[in-house]
Design a protein around this motif. Structure first.
Motif: not given
Length: 161
Positions: A16-20, A25-39
């Motif tokens: 949760i802290y990493r996602e925040a 920090t607008h790390a969009y690609d890294d944030w997107e990589a946190l999502w499951d395919d069923e998101a």
């Protein structure tokens, strides 16, 4: 939920802290990589539990819409995010609600400070997550962000709440 292992609580909290941090920090690609395919990424309007299929939401994205939102943010043509908002998020009250196999339901509170061209805004939220444990941590199956003032007109949510 019964007794929670310290390891599970620590692992979920760190996720949760990493996602925040990635959002702030607008790390969009890294944030997107946190999502499951069923998101599902949901920010309801007008209460905590409206039916998103029948009532308006600020955001109600499936996995492909999350990817499109990220792609749009990265173009530099989201004028409400040019320059990008400066964000600082404080996450608290991390509570593990339920665990079934590799899936964990989590609730948190957050305060998000935003500074941008129109001034300063503080957003108060209650967040609910459905996380799936994977080999290298967790993936988000669902994130629901309930804004404390979601029954009032709000400024644009052109950043990742």
């Amino acid at each position: 939920m019964g007794a929670v292992s310290e390891e599970l609580y620590r692992d979920v909290s760190q996720f949760i802290y990493r996602e925040a941090r990635l959002q702030d920090t607008h790390a969009y690609d890294d944030w997107e990589a946190l999502w499951d395919d069923e998101a599902i990424y949901w920010v309801p309007a007008n209460g905590a539990n409206p039916d998103p299929e029948r009532e308006m939401s600020f955001i109600y994205d499936n996995r492909s819409r999350i990817a499109l939102r990220i792609k749009q943010l990265k173009t530099g043509k989201r004028y409400t995010q040019t320059p990008p908002s400066q964000l600082a998020r404080v996450v608290s009250n991390i509570e593990l609600l339920d665990q079934e196999g590799d899936d964990v339901r989590v609730a948190t509170n957050a305060m998000v400070y935003e500074y941008c061209g129109r001034g300063e805004t503080v957003w108060a939220t209650r967040n609910e997550y459905e996380l799936r444990r994977v080999a290298d941590g967790f993936k988000m199956k669902k994130k629901k962000v309930v804004l404390a003032n979601n029954d009032k007109p709000i400024f644009t949510l052109s950043f990742l709440i």
